[in-house]
Design a protein around this motif. Structure first.
Motif, mmCIF file in Angstrom:
data_model
loop_
_atom_site.group_PDB
_atom_site.id
_atom_site.type_symbol
_atom_site.label_atom_id
_atom_site.label_comp_id
_atom_site.label_asym_id
_atom_site.label_seq_id
_atom_site.Cartn_x
_atom_site.Cartn_y
_atom_site.Cartn_z
ATOM 1 N N MET A 1 39.726 4.538 -17.926
ATOM 2 C CA MET A 1 38.496 4.329 -18.701
ATOM 3 C C MET A 1 37.311 4.152 -17.767
ATOM 4 O O MET A 1 36.231 4.706 -17.980
ATOM 5 N N GLU A 2 37.505 3.333 -16.714
ATOM 6 C CA GLU A 2 36.383 3.076 -15.811
ATOM 7 C C GLU A 2 35.853 4.376 -15.215
ATOM 8 O O GLU A 2 34.649 4.597 -15.130
ATOM 9 N N LEU A 3 36.771 5.260 -14.861
ATOM 10 C CA LEU A 3 36.346 6.529 -14.264
ATOM 11 C C LEU A 3 35.654 7.436 -15.300
ATOM 12 O O LEU A 3 34.577 7.987 -15.029
ATOM 13 N N VAL A 4 36.224 7.552 -16.487
ATOM 14 C CA VAL A 4 35.555 8.442 -17.458
ATOM 15 C C VAL A 4 34.226 7.840 -17.918
ATOM 16 O O VAL A 4 33.272 8.572 -18.186
ATOM 17 N N TYR A 5 34.112 6.508 -17.953
ATOM 18 C CA TYR A 5 32.806 5.893 -18.293
ATOM 19 C C TYR A 5 31.758 6.285 -17.250
ATOM 20 O O TYR A 5 30.604 6.556 -17.568
ATOM 21 N N LYS A 6 32.174 6.255 -15.979
ATOM 22 C CA LYS A 6 31.221 6.631 -14.917
ATOM 23 C C LYS A 6 30.735 8.056 -15.136
ATOM 24 O O LYS A 6 29.554 8.360 -14.948
ATOM 25 N N LEU A 7 31.673 8.942 -15.523
ATOM 26 C CA LEU A 7 31.304 10.348 -15.721
ATOM 27 C C LEU A 7 30.447 10.537 -16.974
ATOM 28 O O LEU A 7 29.472 11.296 -16.965
ATOM 29 N N TRP A 8 30.817 9.857 -18.066
ATOM 30 C CA TRP A 8 30.099 10.066 -19.328
ATOM 31 C C TRP A 8 28.760 9.320 -19.381
ATOM 32 O O TRP A 8 27.800 9.821 -19.951
ATOM 33 N N ALA B 1 31.552 0.208 -21.189
ATOM 34 C CA ALA B 1 31.087 1.495 -20.651
ATOM 35 C C ALA B 1 29.623 1.411 -20.219
ATOM 36 O O ALA B 1 29.202 2.089 -19.271
ATOM 37 N N ALA B 2 28.845 0.558 -20.910
ATOM 38 C CA ALA B 2 27.400 0.496 -20.646
ATOM 39 C C ALA B 2 27.109 -0.006 -19.231
ATOM 40 O O ALA B 2 26.058 0.307 -18.658
ATOM 41 N N ALA B 3 28.045 -0.759 -18.656
ATOM 42 C CA ALA B 3 27.846 -1.284 -17.290
ATOM 43 C C ALA B 3 27.785 -0.145 -16.279
ATOM 44 O O ALA B 3 27.322 -0.335 -15.151
ATOM 45 N N HIS B 4 28.253 1.044 -16.656
ATOM 46 C CA HIS B 4 28.265 2.179 -15.719
ATOM 47 C C HIS B 4 27.055 3.079 -15.880
ATOM 48 O O HIS B 4 26.964 4.127 -15.233
ATOM 49 N N GLN C 1 44.256 14.322 -16.621
ATOM 50 C CA GLN C 1 43.497 14.060 -15.394
ATOM 51 C C GLN C 1 42.101 13.634 -15.831
ATOM 52 O O GLN C 1 41.423 14.413 -16.518
ATOM 53 N N PRO C 2 41.648 12.423 -15.453
ATOM 54 C CA PRO C 2 40.389 11.933 -16.029
ATOM 55 C C PRO C 2 39.179 12.855 -15.815
ATOM 56 O O PRO C 2 38.367 13.020 -16.726
ATOM 57 N N TYR C 3 39.087 13.475 -14.647
ATOM 58 C CA TYR C 3 37.890 14.291 -14.380
ATOM 59 C C TYR C 3 37.843 15.505 -15.313
ATOM 60 O O TYR C 3 36.811 15.819 -15.910
ATOM 61 N N ALA C 4 38.998 16.170 -15.475
ATOM 62 C CA ALA C 4 39.053 17.341 -16.366
ATOM 63 C C ALA C 4 38.951 16.917 -17.833
ATOM 64 O O ALA C 4 38.293 17.574 -18.641
ATOM 65 N N PHE C 5 39.587 15.787 -18.169
ATOM 66 C CA PHE C 5 39.564 15.307 -19.553
ATOM 67 C C PHE C 5 38.133 14.932 -19.966
ATOM 68 O O PHE C 5 37.700 15.224 -21.090
ATOM 69 N N ALA C 6 37.408 14.286 -19.044
ATOM 70 C CA ALA C 6 36.017 13.893 -19.350
ATOM 71 C C ALA C 6 35.198 15.130 -19.688
ATOM 72 O O ALA C 6 34.386 15.128 -20.621
#
Ligand SMILES: Cc1cc2nc3c(=O)[nH]c(=O)nc-3n(C[C@H](O)[C@H](O)[C@H](O)COP(=O)(O)O)c2cc1C
Length: 454
Positions: free
Chosen positions: A164-171, A442-445, A110-115
């Motif tokens: 990836m897009e979601l975890v980039y936003k989080l990270w 990732a930098a775009a986020h 799950q991206p949110y938990a994995f991040a």
């Protein structure tokens, strides 16, 4: 020749890469479920200044016509294993500088938990974490276990893009690097630097605030190893370090050209992606001595393992085909690489090859000089940045490499003697920065103010 990087391939289970060498009297990998095994191995890597220890991982099990063959239990083939994130967490406290890279699948996480898990590892290790992004070649049984629908090969890569897009936003976007102030007379975190994220993708959704602050590397170093056209395109876009299987100079050169072309097509410099080839060796005082040593490894395992293990990677039961069937007649929605790489061979040839080294690298068997020569020839001829050392037995293979081959590579100036840079990214990428460069997707986020400042 450039200075090469070195990682050690490991897997938190008794056997590895489709072979079953656990019965070999010197193989200590059978102790994969003891912390002391991992502690000693990680310290061996760190003392030798290897850049990282890589913990591969897979979900699911070998499946032949709907059953897990008995041989899998008898030989400890696919199960049981340990969670690589837990092993990485344990090892960061046993080492100070070694990079720790682990596989994580976009199909089962799950991206949110994995991040949060990756950011926590990166935080506590001081920026030593890498993530090998996989879409799970062994998906068929993995989806049964997770109770989720099967997703076809190329669609799994589209799913990976969304993940990836979601975890980039989080990270990169949720917490600015200097958001956490911890000033007892002032604020704990600067509210203007903590941002709400929103993601409504085709596969994943998340709205709200990130659960972890910015870690030393922000995004963990991104590794990738897909070799299909969809896999390479994904790696060229997101990967910072690509693993490729072993092969001849010509085969590896073709891979490196294709990966660098994919990076350029994604608007990144050709050398933004570091490419490391799997490499196995059996070291002897003489070539004959090394060959004898390798024969003992081959004799330690049963040929039946090959059928079950190949089925795990591809869903294909090779024992149900005539041995002279050309491999080009077979198709899979699981790991297409494991079918395509045998084009020109028959089913019978593949079973023999798989018995010898499974999905892993065919070992170079010889004296330390012969092995060092081959590594230099491959690196130079195929434009490689380094090697992922694939042990035949543990810790013997790693000890042999460190004691006998590494000193020769150092003498030749292609292997370092000290870690350069505090974080894994600084060491592997050599850009002098712990975080991703501005041209990475990732930098775009990152928050607008940070993008302008870059
Ligand atoms: C050195 C190396 C290490 C790999 N490690 C893993 C792993 O830990 N887990 C996994 O599921 N696949 C692993 N793979 C396989 C690839 O990541 C990829 O999933 C596989 O090639 C199927 O994708 P493809 O059809 O795009 O090639 C590895 C491949 C290589 C060459």
């Amino acid at each position: 020749m450039r200075r090469l990087r070195f990682g050690l391939f490991e897997n938190a289970q008794a056997n590895d890469s489709g072979t079953a060498t656990w019965r070999h009297p010197d193989n200590q990998r059978v102790r994969f479920d003891e912390l002391a095994y991992w502690r000693d191995l990680a310290r061996l890597c760190e003392d030798a200044r290897l850049d990282f220890l890589f913990l591969a991982d897979a979900w699911g099990w070998a499946d032949v016509n709907g059953e897990r063959p008995e041989i899998c239990s008898v030989e400890g083939l696919d199960l049981p294993r340990l969670d690589p994130a837990v092993v990485a967490a344990a090892l960061m406290s046993q080492t100070e500088q070694l990079g720790l890279v682990m596989t994580g699948s976009i199909l089962t996480e799950q991206p949110y938990a994995f991040a949060r898990r990756m950011a926590s590892l990166d935080q506590l290790s001081g920026g030593r974490i890498g993530w090998n992004v996989v879409t799970t070649g062994t998906a068929e049984t993995a989806v049964q276990a997770f109770g989720v629908p099967m997703v076809a090969h190329d669609e799994r890569y589209r799913m990976a893009d969304d993940f990836m897009e979601l975890v980039y936003k989080l990270w990169e976007g949720a917490w600015e690097p200097d958001a956490l102030v911890k000033d007892k007379a002032g604020v704990f975190a600067d509210p203007s630097k903590v941002h709400r994220i929103a993601h409504e993708g085709p596969y994943f959704r998340s709205h709200g605030y990130g659960n972890t602050a910015y870690s030393p590397q922000g995004t963990p170093v991104l590794f990738q190893a897909g070799a299909s056209p969809a896999g390479r395109a994904f790696g060229g876009k997101h990967g910072e370090c690509m693993f490729i299987g072993a092969g001849s100079v010509a085969q590896l050169a073709e891979h490196t050209r294709a990966i660098r072309a994919e990076a350029v097509a994604s608007g990144r410099p050709a050398d933004a992606v570091k490419i490391m080839s799997a490499f196995a060796c059996v070291v002897g005082k003489t070539t004959t001595d090394a060959q004898r040593k390798y024969q003992r490894v081959l004799d330690a395992q049963s040929p039946e393992v090959a059928v079950a293990s190949y089925a795990w990677f591809t869903g294909l039961d090779l024992s149900s085909y005539e041995p002279d069937t050309p491999m080009t007649e077979l198709h899979t929605e699981l790991s297409q690489t494991q079918v395509a790489r045998f084009a020109g061979l028959t089913v019978g040839d593949v079973l023999k090859d798989w018995h010898a080294h499974g999905v892993g690298a065919k070992p170079v068997v010889g004296t330390p000089e012969e092995i060092a020569d081959r590594m230099c020839e491959l690196a130079e001829g195929a434009d490689l940045d380094g090697f992922l050392l694939s042990p035949v037995i543990q810790p013997g293979s790693t000890q042999d490499f460190v004691e006998h081959v590494l000193p020769i590579l150092r003498e030749r100036g292609v292997a370092g003697t000290e870690y350069e840079g505090a974080t894994l990214r600084e060491r592997l990428l050599g850009t002098g920065s712990a975080t991703l460069p501005a041209e990475h997707p990732a930098a775009a986020h990152r928050p607008a103010a940070l993008r302008r400042a870059a």
